[in-house]
Design a protein around this motif. Structure first.
Motif, PDB file in Angstrom:
ATOM      1  N   ALA A   1       1.069   3.891  -2.743  1.00 49.45           N
ATOM      2  CA  ALA A   1       0.841   5.401  -2.689  1.00 49.45           C
ATOM      3  C   ALA A   1       1.967   6.324  -3.016  1.00 49.45           C
ATOM      4  O   ALA A   1       1.746   7.454  -3.653  1.00 49.45           O
ATOM      5  CB  ALA A   1       0.580   5.603  -1.106  1.00 49.45           C
TER       6      ALA A   1
ATOM      7  N   ARG B   1       0.816  -1.241   0.082  1.00 50.64           N
ATOM      8  CA  ARG B   1      -0.039  -0.028   0.102  1.00 50.64           C
ATOM      9  C   ARG B   1       1.007   1.257   0.065  1.00 50.64           C
ATOM     10  O   ARG B   1       0.593   2.142  -0.636  1.00 50.64           O
ATOM     11  CB  ARG B   1      -1.042   0.203   1.127  1.00 50.64           C
ATOM     12  CG  ARG B   1      -2.008   0.815   1.118  1.00 50.64           C
ATOM     13  CD  ARG B   1      -3.101   0.818   2.070  1.00 50.64           C
ATOM     14  NE  ARG B   1      -4.058  -0.606   1.950  1.00 50.64           N
ATOM     15  CZ  ARG B   1      -4.023  -1.498   2.669  1.00 50.64           C
ATOM     16  NH1 ARG B   1      -3.541  -1.360   4.145  1.00 50.64           N
ATOM     17  NH2 ARG B   1      -4.711  -2.628   2.467  1.00 50.64           N
TER      18      ARG B   1
ATOM     19  N   ASN C   1       1.228   7.342  -6.341  1.00 44.81           N
ATOM     20  CA  ASN C   1      -0.106   7.886  -6.489  1.00 44.81           C
ATOM     21  C   ASN C   1      -0.957   7.052  -7.116  1.00 44.81           C
ATOM     22  O   ASN C   1      -1.944   7.386  -7.951  1.00 44.81           O
ATOM     23  CB  ASN C   1      -0.004   9.192  -7.395  1.00 44.81           C
ATOM     24  CG  ASN C   1       0.869  10.185  -6.757  1.00 44.81           C
ATOM     25  OD1 ASN C   1       1.017  10.355  -5.559  1.00 44.81           O
ATOM     26  ND2 ASN C   1       1.505  10.959  -7.670  1.00 44.81           N
TER      27      ASN C   1
ATOM     28  N   ASP D   1      -4.135   4.503  -6.482  1.00 51.42           N
ATOM     29  CA  ASP D   1      -4.974   4.277  -5.246  1.00 51.42           C
ATOM     30  C   ASP D   1      -5.736   2.978  -5.652  1.00 51.42           C
ATOM     31  O   ASP D   1      -6.798   2.988  -6.265  1.00 51.42           O
ATOM     32  CB  ASP D   1      -5.744   5.365  -4.930  1.00 51.42           C
ATOM     33  CG  ASP D   1      -6.952   4.899  -3.866  1.00 51.42           C
ATOM     34  OD1 ASP D   1      -6.606   4.193  -3.119  1.00 51.42           O
ATOM     35  OD2 ASP D   1      -8.177   5.629  -4.325  1.00 51.42           O
TER      36      ASP D   1
ATOM     37  N   SER E   1     -15.536   1.216  -2.093  1.00 56.14           N
ATOM     38  CA  SER E   1     -14.834   0.237  -1.597  1.00 56.14           C
ATOM     39  C   SER E   1     -15.879  -1.082  -1.222  1.00 56.14           C
ATOM     40  O   SER E   1     -15.151  -2.259  -1.073  1.00 56.14           O
ATOM     41  CB  SER E   1     -14.355   0.779  -0.113  1.00 56.14           C
ATOM     42  OG  SER E   1     -15.256   1.508   0.689  1.00 56.14           O
TER      43      SER E   1
ATOM     44  N   GLY F   1      -6.583   6.462  -9.479  1.00 50.30           N
ATOM     45  CA  GLY F   1      -7.643   7.231  -8.726  1.00 50.30           C
ATOM     46  C   GLY F   1      -8.425   6.343  -8.135  1.00 50.30           C
ATOM     47  O   GLY F   1      -8.554   5.287  -8.627  1.00 50.30           O
ATOM     48  N   PRO F   2      -9.250   6.320  -7.486  1.00 47.48           N
ATOM     49  CA  PRO F   2     -10.404   5.509  -6.936  1.00 47.48           C
ATOM     50  C   PRO F   2     -11.119   5.086  -7.937  1.00 47.48           C
ATOM     51  O   PRO F   2     -12.034   5.617  -8.671  1.00 47.48           O
ATOM     52  CB  PRO F   2     -11.286   6.512  -5.841  1.00 47.48           C
ATOM     53  CG  PRO F   2     -10.983   7.783  -6.143  1.00 47.48           C
ATOM     54  CD  PRO F   2      -9.563   8.136  -6.728  1.00 47.48           C
TER      55      PRO F   2
ATOM     56  N   ASP G   1      -6.442  -1.305  -4.477  1.00 47.55           N
ATOM     57  CA  ASP G   1      -6.159  -2.097  -3.267  1.00 47.55           C
ATOM     58  C   ASP G   1      -5.359  -3.217  -3.492  1.00 47.55           C
ATOM     59  O   ASP G   1      -5.448  -4.169  -4.455  1.00 47.55           O
ATOM     60  CB  ASP G   1      -7.892  -3.107  -3.039  1.00 47.55           C
ATOM     61  CG  ASP G   1      -7.760  -4.074  -2.179  1.00 47.55           C
ATOM     62  OD1 ASP G   1      -6.797  -3.783  -1.204  1.00 47.55           O
ATOM     63  OD2 ASP G   1      -8.716  -4.707  -1.808  1.00 47.55           O
TER      64      ASP G   1
END
Lengths: 526, 348
Positions: A146, A142, A149, A151, B15, B10-11, A153
């Motif tokens: 990070a 993780r 940059n 993001d 979740s 990015g997301p 899982d």
């Protein structure tokens, strides 16, 4: 992760002057040969910390071989590799990795069936009491993600992410092994413009932390955007090394393509074409908006009987891909093709052959000739397959045909029973031509017919193409040598980055004009 | 550039969806569990005592050797390989054990000897596959003929084992609890038992699980199945791992031979014909991809239990014969291969 390599904070902004430092990688006198091929001859290469260094060259120039020599995939025949001042001799990718050289290959070389975290840490998993500590692994991943940059899982499967993200995960893995050298081989070939931008931001960040980056791409715009320095290879030999801002694109292209053409020009006096208008009487083939996703953007093309249409562009610009659609070797997923005004679906080479379209492949060994058959057998192959295998061509007729074409094309040795694999490249090419000429095509597509053959044979093949078109055959002529394309073609289609960007009538056009069109910034009118 | 990939950076998903997606990889094994429950329920409704404690434990007791074979096979199939030699190597194990015991060797010596021989054979097969780039199918086919031939050279008929330790392992019941059953003659009290062979098989299962999920070796097994050349370029020990999985499969086959000779108190050169196919079927039904890289050793054990249930149908129902059980196994394997295809296709 990024901070503990030696820092060159004194390098002002990472784009201008390189620090006066010792190279992290120094390769000298590198030679590698494979059976029958000298892939690299006495090549020298150096890489400084904190720079992005592009390796440039056409196909077969030896870029991949040099990278694989550095990363331990190939062993070198001679020469020396020094990393951080120590002589090294890697016997596998693992050893190169341990020496701080991380590589991201063109096709993402990760295992998509495992999680993102594992792909970053595989082989270096944190352990507690000898057992993999999954929590620590996810936590560490993780953090690495990070830093870039990203993001995502770390527990998700790699295959659930886009190729672009997978590419970035590969880079995360490379960065995380505390690499001092990061090799990126065509990392952008499957990314779109925005993703390339994101990738470059990350590359700059890694570079500024003092890592040396070796970058390979056939997109010139990208090379000029990201590189500080570049090295040009041609035919397995070193051409030169430059700072990027010292080398205009046009000079780069001419260095990549090379100019051994003075000698050829003398042989060529007679064949220089006039850009006559041969468009009367309607097109033989008309392609409108023909394209294939992921291979080549839709293009228009018209080919008239007796006309030579040249395709010019660098490697990977889509020259071959365009031609393969015309031959049905690949199926187009957009646009339509008409032949003599009739719409035709070129779904397979068989259908193209029925429509009198022939294609001599660029890779004559793999896709064209059968080395273990005789010259005669290779020449009659296409004709035999057109007749169907049940109607064997009589031996007498075979001999006559072979005789005729060996004479007409000056194939040496003149023995029709010689095995093709023992012939020189130029003569093999002539055999391949003979095979297609026997079927009397109306359109002949030649992909790099003169690559890797000697100058004399080159001139003979060029003359033959000229006389065929004078007799009314339509020809599509693909070559990396711009002079050759200019000399033979009536019209020239110019390709860049899998798009046909321009079509020009060959009238007073010079090599420089074409180079400038190719080199023009994307978006500018050509 | 008009093509847009999914948002790359990015997301990319809320979740909640993420956590669900994480479980998607367990769907083949979930299918096995559902199938097993359905099959057990069917048997329970149709046959008396099908779900009694002893009948359920017999699913393990009668097939302990098949568990061990399937566990070894799982390692091989996870790398994308296959091992056709396991049935023959198992037979070789029983014969070597019986022959040495009849010559008066101590079981404390015989068992290690059998395990070492079968492991070395697996090691040689692995070396052939890795060094000479021979297809696993061919290399293990050769090993199958070799092992079967050697067994028949040692003896062409069954050898009884009279050794006390083997006899003990054959006859000893580990009593778990008492149960009462109503029979026509009245109420009968009996012990529900398992055997030491089952305990050994479960121990192997635990070891295999830990090795596959908590060691670098185990993760390399998965990585090779995901892409051998990628794993190599990532600097993993591909050659050593590939050779090792065949050695592990050999070791498991030898152990299965020992368990089989416990079970039958004999060595038999023609036993285990076709067991390699049972082991492969169990692995596939357990949700492991034949192409390698995805699957769980626990799934393979569920696969073996599924096969055991099919055999139990036959035992409980006089009207069914072995032909019927094979049709059933074939249908299940087909079902699971199709299921895998669909899952893989949907993921792409």
């Amino acid at each position: 992760m990024l901070s503990n390599t030696q820092s060159y904070a004194d390098s002002p902004d990472g784009t201008g002057d390189r620090p006066v430092a010792t190279p992290i990688v120094e390769m000298s006198g590198i030679s590698i040969s494979f059976p029958g091929v000298k892939a690299l001859q006495n090549v020298a290469f150096r890489l400084f910390p904190g720079e992005v260094h592009s390796l440039m060259g056409e196909n077969g120039a030896g870029k991949s071989t040099l990278i694989k020599a550095l990363t331990g995939v190939y062993t070198i025949d001679s020469g020396s590799i020094r990393v951080a001042g120590n002589d090294v001799l890697f016997s596998g990718p693992g050893e190169a990795q341990n020496a701080g050289i991380a590589t991201v290959y063109q096709e993402v070389n990760l295992v998509t069936n495992l999680t993102v975290a594992e792909n970053i840490m595989l082989g270096r998993e944190p352990r507690r009491f000898g057992m993999i500590d999954w929590r620590a692994m996810r936590k560490h991943s993780r953090k690495v993600l990070a830093d870039l940059n990203l993001d995502i899982d770390p527990g998700s499967l790699l295959e659930s992410h886009s190729i672009a993200v997978q590419q970035l995960v590969a880079i995360a893995r490379a960065v995380d092994i505390n690499a001092q050298v990061l090799v990126l081989d065509e990392p952008t070939s499957s990314l779109d413009a925005r993703e390339v931008g994101e990738l470059f931001t990350i590359i700059r960040k890694i570079r500024d932390s003092g890592v040396a980056i070796l970058f390979v791409s056939h997109f010139l715009d990208q090379v000029y955007e990201i590189s500080d320095r570049l090295t040009v290879l041609r035919n397995g030999e070193l051409v030169s090394e430059h700072l990027v801002h010292d080398l205009p694109r046009i000079d780069l292209i001419s260095k990549m393509i090379g100019k051994d053409l003075a000698a050829l020009d003398e042989l060529e006096e007679g064949t220089k074409r006039e850009a006559t208008e041969r468009v009367s009487g309607g097109a033989f083939l008309h392609a409108e908006g023909v394209g294939k996703t992921g291979s080549i953007k839709p293009y228009d093309l018209e080919i008239h009987p007796g006309e030579v249409v040249g395709l010019a562009g660098l490697l990977g610009s889509g020259r071959t891909e365009l031609a393969r659609l015309l031959y049905g070797a690949d199926k187009n997923d957009s646009g339509a093709i008409t032949i003599k005004g009739e719409p035709v679906k070129l779904r397979s080479p068989r259908i193209a052959l029925d429509n009198k379209i022939a294609f001599a492949s660029e890779d004559r060994k793999a896709e064209g000739l059968i080395g273990d058959l005789t010259v005669r057998a290779n020449i009659v192959l296409a004709m035999q397959s057109e007749r169907g295998w049940l109607r064997q061509i009589p031996r007498k007729q075979q001999d006559e045909l072979a005789e005729k074409y060996i004479k007409a094309l000056d194939i040496r040795p003149t023995n029709p029973e010689a095995l093709v694999r023992n012939l020189s490249g130029g003569n093999q090419q002539k055999v391949l031509l003979a095979r297609w000429l026997i079927t009397e095509p109306k359109l002949l597509i030649l992909d790099e017919p003169t690559r890797g053959i000697d100058i004399g044979a080159k001139a003979q093949i060029q003359k033959l193409v000229a006389s065929l078109s004078d007799e009314g055959m339509a020809v599509v002529y693909i070559s990396a040598e711009l002079e050759e394309v200019l000399r033979l073609s009536h019209r020239i289609g110019i390709m860049r980055d899998r798009v046909k960007i321009a079509e020009i009538v060959n009238q007073g056009v010079t090599v420089n004009d074409i180079m400038e069109t190719i080199a023009a910034e994307a978006g500018q009118p050509a | 550039m008009t093509t847009t990939l999914q948002p790359a950076i990015g997301p990319e998903a809320p979740s909640k969806k993420r956590s669900l997606k994480r479980f998607e990889r367990y769907s083949p094994i979930a299918a096995t569990v559902v199938l097993l429950i359905v099959m057990l329920a069917f048997g329970g409704i149709r046959y008396d005592n099908f779900l009694s404690g002893q009948a359920l434990l017999d699913l393990f007791n009668k097939n302990s050797y098949l568990f061990v074979l399937a566990i070894g096979m799982t390692f091989v199939i996870l790398t994308g390989g296959i091992d056709l030699s396991v049935g023959a190597v198992m037979a070789m194990g029983t014969v070597i054990a019986a022959q040495l015991l009849s010559k008066g060797w101590s079981p404390a010596l015989v068992i290690p000897v059998v395990l070492v021989i079968s492991t070395v054979l697996g090691l040689l097969v692995g070396l052939m596959i890795d060094k000479f780039k021979i297809q696993p199918f061919i290399a293990t086919l050769a090993a199958m003929f070799l092992a079967r031939g050697l067994s028949l050279m040692i003896t062409d008929r069954q050898i009884a084992i009279t050794d006390t330790f083997f006899q003990k392992m054959n006859l000893t019941h580990i009593n778990l609890w008492e149960t009462t059953t109503n029979t026509r003659r009245g109420v009968r009290v009996s012990d529900v038992y398992t055997t030491w062979s089952v305990v050994i098989a479960l121990l192997i299962l635990v070891i295999a699980f830990v090795v596959l999920h908590y060691t670098r070796f185990g993760r390399t097994v998965y990585a090779i199945g995901g892409g051998e050349s990628s794993a190599n370029l990532m600097g993993l020990a591909v050659a050593r791992t590939k050779i090792s999985v065949y050695a592990i499969s050999g070791l498991c086959s030898g152990l299965a031979g020992i368990l089989y000779s416990f079970y039958t108190a004999s060595g038999d050169p023609i036993v285990g014909v076709g067991y390699e196919l049972n082991a492969i079927a169990a692995v596939v039904i357990g949700g492991t991809l034949l192409a390698g890289g995805a699957g769980y050793v626990l799934g393979s054990v569920l696969g073996v239990i599924t096969l055991s249930v099919i055999y139990a149908y036959k035992d409980f129902d006089g009207g069914l014969n072995t032909g019927w059980t094979r049709v059933m196994i074939g249908a299940l394997v087909l079902l699971f291969i199709v299921l895998q295809r669909v899952l893989v296709a949907r993921r792409k």
